[in-house]
Design a protein around this motif. Structure first.
Motif, PDB file in Angstrom:
ATOM      1  N   ALA A  16      63.170  28.176  22.480  1.00 22.54           N
ATOM      2  CA  ALA A  16      62.131  28.028  23.341  1.00 22.54           C
ATOM      3  C   ALA A  16      61.770  26.474  23.386  1.00 22.54           C
ATOM      4  N   ARG A  17      62.701  25.640  22.544  1.00 17.66           N
ATOM      5  CA  ARG A  17      62.422  24.261  22.580  1.00 17.66           C
ATOM      6  C   ARG A  17      62.659  23.638  23.747  1.00 17.66           C
ATOM      7  N   ALA A  18      62.127  22.569  24.308  1.00 21.26           N
ATOM      8  CA  ALA A  18      62.529  21.643  25.461  1.00 21.26           C
ATOM      9  C   ALA A  18      63.931  21.369  25.296  1.00 21.26           C
ATOM     10  N   GLY A  19      64.753  21.167  26.075  1.00 23.99           N
ATOM     11  CA  GLY A  19      66.376  20.915  26.080  1.00 23.99           C
ATOM     12  C   GLY A  19      67.372  22.007  25.528  1.00 23.99           C
ATOM     13  N   ARG A  47      59.417  33.182  30.068  1.00 25.83           N
ATOM     14  CA  ARG A  47      59.562  32.053  30.855  1.00 25.83           C
ATOM     15  C   ARG A  47      59.860  30.909  29.963  1.00 25.83           C
ATOM     16  N   ALA A  48      59.603  31.019  28.654  1.00 22.39           N
ATOM     17  CA  ALA A  48      59.511  29.818  27.850  1.00 22.39           C
ATOM     18  C   ALA A  48      60.969  29.502  27.485  1.00 22.39           C
ATOM     19  N   VAL A  49      61.758  30.397  27.707  1.00 22.27           N
ATOM     20  CA  VAL A  49      63.327  30.372  27.429  1.00 22.27           C
ATOM     21  C   VAL A  49      64.307  30.208  28.390  1.00 22.27           C
ATOM     22  N   ARG A  50      64.636  28.940  28.408  1.00 27.07           N
ATOM     23  CA  ARG A  50      65.630  28.380  29.407  1.00 27.07           C
ATOM     24  C   ARG A  50      66.729  29.245  29.368  1.00 27.07           C
ATOM     25  N   GLY A  51      67.255  29.932  30.491  1.00 26.47           N
ATOM     26  CA  GLY A  51      68.300  30.662  30.705  1.00 26.47           C
ATOM     27  C   GLY A  51      68.305  32.187  30.214  1.00 26.47           C
ATOM     28  N   TYR A  52      66.904  32.482  30.113  1.00 27.52           N
ATOM     29  CA  TYR A  52      66.753  33.981  29.569  1.00 27.52           C
ATOM     30  C   TYR A  52      67.261  34.736  30.952  1.00 27.52           C
TER      31      TYR A  52
END
Length: 142
Positions: A16-19, A47-52
């Protein structure tokens, strides 16, 4: 994880980190259920996980997307990561059982299968894939 773990992922919270970008498994898969359970335990929203929302079918497909550099991480088995030369961070262990009705145990095809599973060479080949403990493979559980 990408080879060399360039994003320094150490725990599930790191996805969930940025980037960070992941690839998910399809709905109904055990890997997706594991990810959902781990995120819920830590109160991390999807929603906090990019690509989920981006998913593929199968462990090898996850490894392929990570290997191609399209994402930083995905949930899969160690054997798939090893096949693509990726890094791997274990998140959980699962036990897999082959269930055979007692009435079929004397059938020739079942006996041949169980005999093959008990062979030390087969066990060592399965364990060489990475992430599998085949010590009890082919043994009845009663």
């Amino acid at each position: 994880l990408a080879r060399g773990n360039p994003k320094h992922v150490q725990q599930i919270e790191d996805v969930a980190r940025a980037g960070m970008t992941i690839v998910n498994r399809q709905e109904g898969s055990g890997s997706r259920a594991l990810l959902d359970r781990l995120l819920a335990q830590r109160r991390i929203t999807h929603r906090a996980v990019r690509g989920y929302e981006r998913s593929v079918q199968g462990h090898l497909a996850v490894a392929e997307v990570v290997s191609a550099g399209l994402v930083d991480a995905g949930i899969g088995v160690q054997a798939a990561a090893n096949a693509f030369g990726l890094d791997f961070l274990p998140l959980d262990q699962e036990r897999y059982d082959l269930v055979i009705p007692n009435k079929l145990l004397d059938d020739l095809p079942v006996r041949v299968l169980l005999d093959a599973l008990r062979r030390p060479n087969m066990r060592s080949q399965v364990e060489a894939l990475g992430g599998y403990d085949a010590a009890a493979m082919g043994q009845p559980l009663n």
